[in-house]
Design an enzyme around this catalytic site. Structure first.
Site, PDB file in Angstrom:
ATOM      1  N   TYR A 142      39.914 -23.542  -1.973  1.00  0.00           N
ATOM      2  CA  TYR A 142      41.152 -24.142  -2.468  1.00  0.00           C
ATOM      3  C   TYR A 142      40.928 -24.873  -3.790  1.00  0.00           C
ATOM      4  CZ  TYR A 142      44.070 -23.451   1.694  1.00  0.00           C
ATOM      5  OH  TYR A 142      44.836 -22.919   2.699  1.00  0.00           O
ATOM      6  N   LYS A 187      30.590 -18.784   8.810  1.00  0.00           N
ATOM      7  CA  LYS A 187      30.312 -17.354   8.657  1.00  0.00           C
ATOM      8  C   LYS A 187      28.915 -17.267   8.050  1.00  0.00           C
ATOM      9  CE  LYS A 187      31.505 -12.996   8.658  1.00  0.00           C
ATOM     10  NZ  LYS A 187      31.641 -12.228   9.922  1.00  0.00           N
ATOM     11  N   ASP A 219      34.954 -15.205  12.871  1.00  0.00           N
ATOM     12  CA  ASP A 219      35.635 -14.037  13.457  1.00  0.00           C
ATOM     13  C   ASP A 219      35.585 -14.131  14.986  1.00  0.00           C
ATOM     14  OD1 ASP A 219      32.885 -13.707  13.206  1.00  0.00           O
ATOM     15  OD2 ASP A 219      32.975 -11.596  12.607  1.00  0.00           O
ATOM     16  N   ASP A 243      42.554 -23.493   7.805  1.00  0.00           N
ATOM     17  CA  ASP A 243      43.953 -23.152   7.554  1.00  0.00           C
ATOM     18  C   ASP A 243      44.376 -22.007   8.472  1.00  0.00           C
ATOM     19  OD1 ASP A 243      46.472 -23.026   6.222  1.00  0.00           O
ATOM     20  OD2 ASP A 243      45.732 -21.278   5.124  1.00  0.00           O
ATOM     21  N   ASP A 247      46.894 -22.076  12.280  1.00  0.00           N
ATOM     22  CA  ASP A 247      48.118 -21.305  12.530  1.00  0.00           C
ATOM     23  C   ASP A 247      47.949 -20.521  13.827  1.00  0.00           C
ATOM     24  OD1 ASP A 247      49.391 -22.101  10.159  1.00  0.00           O
ATOM     25  OD2 ASP A 247      50.155 -20.082   9.779  1.00  0.00           O
TER      26      ASP A 247
HETATM   27  C1  IPM Z   1      48.758 -25.983   5.544  1.00  0.00           C
HETATM   28  C2  IPM Z   1      49.517 -25.118   4.577  1.00  0.00           C
HETATM   29  C3  IPM Z   1      48.997 -25.362   3.166  1.00  0.00           C
HETATM   30  C4  IPM Z   1      47.531 -24.978   3.139  1.00  0.00           C
HETATM   31  C5  IPM Z   1      49.786 -24.633   2.064  1.00  0.00           C
HETATM   32  C6  IPM Z   1      51.256 -24.946   2.125  1.00  0.00           C
HETATM   33  C7  IPM Z   1      49.232 -24.913   0.699  1.00  0.00           C
HETATM   34  O1  IPM Z   1      49.443 -23.785   4.928  1.00  0.00           O
HETATM   35  O2  IPM Z   1      48.811 -27.221   5.408  1.00  0.00           O
HETATM   36  O3  IPM Z   1      48.109 -25.443   6.438  1.00  0.00           O
HETATM   37  O4  IPM Z   1      47.205 -23.794   2.932  1.00  0.00           O
HETATM   38  O5  IPM Z   1      46.701 -25.852   3.312  1.00  0.00           O
HETATM   39 MN    MN Z   2      48.337 -23.394   6.755  1.00  0.00          MN
END
Ligand code: IPM
Ligand code: MN
Length: 353
Positions: A142, A187, A219, A243, A247
C-alpha cells in the site's frame, strides 16, 4: 471521562450510519456520566468536491486534537469509473492511516448464533468461530515504492524489522488476553518480505512462552478460514493479506454490516466499520448501522470503559434477537427496519437498561 471525538462520516451510507453511531455513543455517555464532545470533519469524495483533498489539513488537525476518531466510510463510483482521476477518496483513508501512524488494525471476526443461517458456510462449521485478525496497516504494498506506467508498473512490498516487531507485539498482547494462540500468516515460501516476518516472529516467540505461535501460508490460511474457522484465535498478517482475509472473514459472520474495527498506533486511534461506502444504498435508510455501533463499543473499550462497551454489545444482540434488523439480515416474513429504526431501538434499549 471527557472524550473529544472527531467525526468523519465520509461518503455513501457513511453519514447515515454515523448518525446512529453518534446517537449510541451519546446515549451511553449520558447513562454513565461521560462528557463527550464531537467535531465533524471532511474526508473522502466529499472533501475532494469541497476542497480538492480527500484528507485535508484541517481534518488532520481535528483528528490530532481529538481523543479518538469515529470514521464511517469513503468512496464514490464517479472515481471508480475514472482511471485517470488524479485524486481518489480512498487516498484520504490511506493518508489518515499514515499521518496518524495507525499501524495496527484490529478486526474481530465473530459469529452471532441467530445469524448463522446468513453465512454461506455450514452452521456447524461457523458456529462458535471467534478470532481477531491483526492487520498491519501502514506498510507493505500500500505504501511501498511504486511505478505506474502504461507499459510497466510495480508496487513494493517493503517491511523493516521494527515495523514487523511492533505489530507482532500488538498481536502477542491480544493473544495473551485471549486463548493464547497466535498464527502468523505469510507467504514465506515465495516472498522475501514474508521471510523477514517469519524471522522476526521466531526471534520474538521466546519472549511470549505462554503463547503458542504457529505459521501459516496465506493461501492455506484462506482455505482454513472457511474449512475450520474455529482453529484461529489471533491471526497477524501484513497489510494486503489482511485486507483480503478480513473480507473473507465477513462471510463467516454473515454480513459485512456487522464487522467493526479499531486502528491504533502512534497518534489518535480510529474506530470504523470494515465495510465500504455502499453508494447504491445511500439515502435509502437500509444500511446496517451495527458495524458502526460496534465500532463505538470498541472505542469505549479502548479507553478501558468495559461496562459501556458491554452494554452496547448487549443492545446489539438484543436487537438481533428481537428481529429488529436491516433488510440484508432480516428473517423471511419479518418486518423490515431501516437504519434509523435499528439505531433508535438500540438507543432505547440502552436508556432502559
Ligand atoms: C479496507 C478497505 C481499504 C483498504 C480501501 C477502501 C482503501 O478495503 O479498509 O479494508 O484496502 O485498506
Ligand atoms: Mn478491504
Amino acid at each position: 471521562m471527557k472524550l473529544r471525538i472527531a467525526v468523519l462520516a465520509g461518503d455513501g451510507i457513511g453519514p447515515e450510519i454515523m448518525e446512529q453511531g453518534v446517537a449510541v455513543m451519546s446515549a451511553v455517555a449520558r447513562k454513565f456520566g461521560h462528557e463527550v464532545t464531537y467535531k465533524e470533519a471532511l474526508c473522502g469524495a466529499h472533501a475532494i468536491d469541497e476542497v480538492g483533498d480527500p484528507f485535508p489539513e484541517d481534518t488532520f488537525k481535528t483528528c490530532m486534537e481529538a481523543d479518538a476518531v469515529l470514521f464511517a466510510s469513503v468512496g464514490d463510483p464517479k472515481f471508480d469509473n475514472d482511471p485517470t482521476a488524479k485524486v481518489r477518496p480512498e487516498q484520504g483513508l490511506l493518508a489518515m492511516r499514515k499521518k496518524l501512524g495507525l499501524y495496527a488494525n484490529v478486526r474481530p471476526v465473530e459469529t452471532f448464533e441467530c445469524l448463522l443461517h446468513k453465512s454461506p458456510l455450514k452452521n456447524e462449521i461457523v458456529s462458535g468461530a471467534n478470532f481477531i485478525c491483526i492487520r498491519e496497516l501502514t506498510g507493505g504494498m500500500y505504501f511501498g515504492k511504486k511505478l505506474e506506467g502504461t507499459e510497466e508498473a510495480y508496487d513494493t512490498n517493503y517491511y523493516s524489522r521494527p515495523e514487523v516487531e511492533r505489530i507482532l507485539r500488538v498481536a502477542y498482547q491480544y493473544a495473551r488476553q485471549r486463548r493464547k494462540h497466535l498464527t502468523v500468516v505469510d507467504k514465506a515460501n515465495v516472498l522475501a518480505s514474508s521471510r523477514l516476518w517469519r524471522k522476526v516472529a521466531q526471534d520474538m516467540a521466546g519472549e511470549y512462552p505462554d503463547v503458542t505461535t504457529d505459521f501459516m501460508y496465506v493461501d492455506n490460511a484462506a482455505m482454513r478460514m472457511i474449512q475450520d474457522p474455529r482453529f484461529f484465535d489471533v491471526m497477524v498478517t501484513e497489510n494486503t493479506f489482511g485486507d483480503i482475509l478480513t473480507d473473507e472473514g465477513s462471510c463467516i459472520t454473515g454480513s459485512m454490516g456487522l464487522l467493526p474495527s479499531a486502528s491504533t498506533g502512534e497518534h489518535t486511534p480510529v474506530f470504523e466499520p470494515i465495510h465500504g461506502s455502499w453508494p447504491q444504498g445511500k439515502g435509502l435508510n437500509i444500511a446496517n448501522p451495527l458495524a458502526q455501533i460496534l465500532s463505538v463499543a470498541m472505542l469505549y473499550e479502548y479507553f478501558d470503559l468495559k461496562a459501556e462497551g458491554k452494554l452496547i454489545r448487549q443492545a446489539v444482540n438484543a436487537s438481533l434477537d428481537a428481529n429488529v434488523r436491516t433488510p440484508e439480515i432480516q428473517v423471511e416474513g419479518a418486518p423490515h427496519y431501516g437504519t434509523r429504526e435499528v439505531g433508535k431501538w438500540i438507543v432505547d434499549y440502552i436508556e432502559s437498561h
